[in-house]
Scaffold this motif. Sequence first.
Motif, mmCIF file in Angstrom:
data_model
loop_
_atom_site.group_PDB
_atom_site.id
_atom_site.type_symbol
_atom_site.label_atom_id
_atom_site.label_comp_id
_atom_site.label_asym_id
_atom_site.label_seq_id
_atom_site.Cartn_x
_atom_site.Cartn_y
_atom_site.Cartn_z
ATOM 1 N N LEU A 220 10.272 27.087 49.722
ATOM 2 C CA LEU A 220 10.966 26.914 48.444
ATOM 3 C C LEU A 220 11.498 28.274 48.001
ATOM 4 C CD1 LEU A 220 8.580 24.536 46.454
ATOM 5 C CD2 LEU A 220 10.513 23.948 47.912
ATOM 6 N N LYS A 221 12.747 28.303 47.568
ATOM 7 C CA LYS A 221 13.368 29.570 47.190
ATOM 8 C C LYS A 221 13.877 29.511 45.754
ATOM 9 C CE LYS A 221 14.820 30.654 51.927
ATOM 10 N NZ LYS A 221 15.967 30.918 52.821
ATOM 11 N N ALA A 222 13.966 30.695 45.159
ATOM 12 C CA ALA A 222 14.449 30.776 43.789
ATOM 13 C C ALA A 222 15.967 30.797 43.757
ATOM 14 C CB ALA A 222 13.888 32.028 43.110
ATOM 15 N N GLY A 223 16.587 31.580 44.625
ATOM 16 C CA GLY A 223 18.041 31.679 44.660
ATOM 17 C C GLY A 223 18.589 32.567 43.567
ATOM 18 N N ASP A 224 19.769 33.129 43.806
ATOM 19 C CA ASP A 224 20.415 33.994 42.818
ATOM 20 C C ASP A 224 21.251 33.206 41.813
ATOM 21 O OD1 ASP A 224 19.449 36.445 43.533
ATOM 22 O OD2 ASP A 224 21.038 36.860 44.986
ATOM 23 N N HIS A 225 21.821 32.108 42.264
ATOM 24 C CA HIS A 225 22.730 31.326 41.405
ATOM 25 C C HIS A 225 22.307 29.862 41.448
ATOM 26 C CE1 HIS A 225 25.210 34.922 41.383
ATOM 27 N NE2 HIS A 225 25.196 34.894 42.701
ATOM 28 N N GLY B 147 19.148 23.021 49.827
ATOM 29 C CA GLY B 147 18.660 22.707 51.162
ATOM 30 C C GLY B 147 17.169 22.878 51.305
ATOM 31 N N GLU B 148 16.614 23.932 50.682
ATOM 32 C CA GLU B 148 15.179 24.178 50.763
ATOM 33 C C GLU B 148 14.396 23.315 49.786
ATOM 34 O OE1 GLU B 148 17.429 26.556 50.219
ATOM 35 O OE2 GLU B 148 17.467 27.658 52.111
ATOM 36 N N ASN B 149 15.060 22.754 48.809
ATOM 37 C CA ASN B 149 14.370 22.011 47.756
ATOM 38 C C ASN B 149 14.670 20.518 47.810
ATOM 39 O OD1 ASN B 149 13.249 24.362 46.863
ATOM 40 N ND2 ASN B 149 14.758 24.721 45.264
ATOM 41 N N MET B 150 14.959 20.016 49.014
ATOM 42 C CA MET B 150 15.178 18.586 49.216
ATOM 43 C C MET B 150 14.158 18.045 50.206
ATOM 44 S SD MET B 150 19.319 18.080 49.511
ATOM 45 C CE MET B 150 19.327 18.703 51.186
ATOM 46 N N MET B 151 13.830 16.772 50.040
ATOM 47 C CA MET B 151 13.031 16.073 51.046
ATOM 48 C C MET B 151 13.922 15.093 51.803
ATOM 49 S SD MET B 151 10.915 12.931 49.329
ATOM 50 C CE MET B 151 9.837 13.880 48.276
ATOM 51 N N SER C 64 16.535 23.836 36.785
ATOM 52 C CA SER C 64 16.874 24.991 37.611
ATOM 53 C C SER C 64 15.978 26.179 37.296
ATOM 54 C CB SER C 64 18.347 25.378 37.416
ATOM 55 O OG SER C 64 18.601 25.699 36.057
ATOM 56 N N GLU C 65 15.611 26.333 36.028
ATOM 57 C CA GLU C 65 14.775 27.459 35.632
ATOM 58 C C GLU C 65 13.335 27.291 36.118
ATOM 59 O OE1 GLU C 65 13.984 30.882 34.851
ATOM 60 O OE2 GLU C 65 16.004 30.299 34.240
ATOM 61 N N THR C 66 12.819 26.076 36.006
ATOM 62 C CA THR C 66 11.446 25.849 36.472
ATOM 63 C C THR C 66 11.365 25.954 38.001
ATOM 64 O OG1 THR C 66 11.872 23.459 36.384
ATOM 65 C CG2 THR C 66 10.740 24.432 34.512
ATOM 66 N N MET C 67 12.403 25.498 38.689
ATOM 67 C CA MET C 67 12.416 25.627 40.140
ATOM 68 C C MET C 67 12.503 27.087 40.569
ATOM 69 S SD MET C 67 12.033 22.615 41.431
ATOM 70 C CE MET C 67 12.707 22.451 43.062
ATOM 71 N N GLY D 1 9.964 28.949 42.992
ATOM 72 C CA GLY D 1 10.434 29.648 44.181
ATOM 73 C C GLY D 1 9.955 31.081 44.248
ATOM 74 N N ASN D 2 9.705 31.686 43.081
ATOM 75 C CA ASN D 2 9.223 33.062 43.023
ATOM 76 C C ASN D 2 7.703 33.167 43.122
ATOM 77 O OD1 ASN D 2 11.601 34.590 42.817
ATOM 78 N ND2 ASN D 2 11.798 34.175 40.633
ATOM 79 N N ALA D 3 7.014 32.055 43.071
ATOM 80 C CA ALA D 3 5.552 32.076 42.959
ATOM 81 C C ALA D 3 4.860 32.267 44.309
ATOM 82 C CB ALA D 3 5.059 30.776 42.319
ATOM 83 N N VAL D 4 3.611 32.707 44.237
ATOM 84 C CA VAL D 4 2.707 32.708 45.393
ATOM 85 C C VAL D 4 1.938 31.389 45.361
ATOM 86 C CG1 VAL D 4 0.725 33.855 46.477
ATOM 87 C CG2 VAL D 4 2.446 35.208 45.258
ATOM 88 N N PRO D 5 1.817 30.675 46.477
ATOM 89 C CA PRO D 5 0.998 29.461 46.463
ATOM 90 C C PRO D 5 -0.397 29.764 45.923
ATOM 91 C CG PRO D 5 2.204 29.608 48.526
ATOM 92 C CD PRO D 5 2.413 30.907 47.814
#
Length: 390
Positions: free
Chosen positions: A301-306, A311-315, A347-350, A354-358
């Motif tokens: 899971l990624k945070a992304g710049d924009h 792609g990383e946040n789909m099942m 988008s903000e919560t994702m 994406g920035n978190a450590v499991p």
Amino acid sequence: MGVSLAGFESLAVVERDRWASDTIRENQRNGFPLVQDWPLWSGDVREFDWSGIPEDIDLVAGGPPCQPFSMGGRHKAFGDARDMFPATVDVVQRLKPKAFLIENVKGLTRSSFANYYQYILLQLEFPEVVRRDGETWPAHLKRLQEEKTSGALHLNGLTYNVVPTLVNAANYGIPQKRERVFIVGFRADLGVEWSFPSPTHSYDALLHSQWVTGDYWDHHRIAKKHRPEIPGRMVNRIHKLSSELLPQEHKPWRTVRDALADVPDPRKRGAESFRNHNFQDGARAYPGHTGSPLDLPSKTLKAGDHGVPGGENMMVRDDGSVRYFTVRESARLQTFPDGYTFHGAWSETMRQLGNAVPVALGRVVACSVAEQLALTQLRHLASQRYRKQA
């Protein structure tokens, strides 16, 4: 949160991102126990007043922003204003903790950052060898290298035994293929002997469970006629696994299906009982943007710049269609407790996730550090008793 679960009590929690800070405050208002007593300070770590934090605390833990080193970032390292490794070293130098625990992206180990990565590690090893006014980082690196080879500071200065490790979170039971660097250091005077915790899960064990014994499909009550075929590229590997004994200590990698087994589709009845579990429309697959299969750990899971990188946040569902993970599903993949809510728009919560450590991975590493610190304290107490008896 992983550090708290390992038994550490926080004397300061410093978070610059206002949305992440709002999430913590919201959970404190809701009485969520892990964060209830956190002394949260929202702002730049370089502006925090450390005078209220004593030296010789047990642990400094944190994650300097990954964007200067991320594949999705700008790759500027020292030239990026978001590089907080200098601030990290400053905190270690100020507080002189018994140990530190730092997490960052795999990109930090890229060959293009090799010298700067060495520079980071040497600064953490010798935090009192500070950069001089006007000194370039390559010149500072040269001084640090000279310090290391001379061995002078090892005798009476503040030094750390630093162990960097590249880790795949899936190997520790996280339902996500997330490769990250952990940098762990123990103060040299403690004499700690430590190594990174051994993996507990493996891809081979998952393949064995799926294609040799079938236990995986039985557990999820998927009839044989509905099970997918063995991927052609995996036939030889699976045939080999069927005749081998796997390490007993390794469990199967946890998959997306494992993590979300009891979470209903966000558009169906019962979804309302899960917090942050709202359907997000607009997912579509195209080359390089294909989503995560249900029967493997998810992609990172990624945070992304924009916005959010879809792609990383789909099942990818059983019928081949795709949809975005909800915030709650993403939190499951990052091993956050279901009772922990996230503040802000989708988008903000994702981005926070994406920035978190499991959480569970943070706990594994922090527990191993706590164990060594406890053993060190026991040895110290035993030594004091021996001296008194003598």
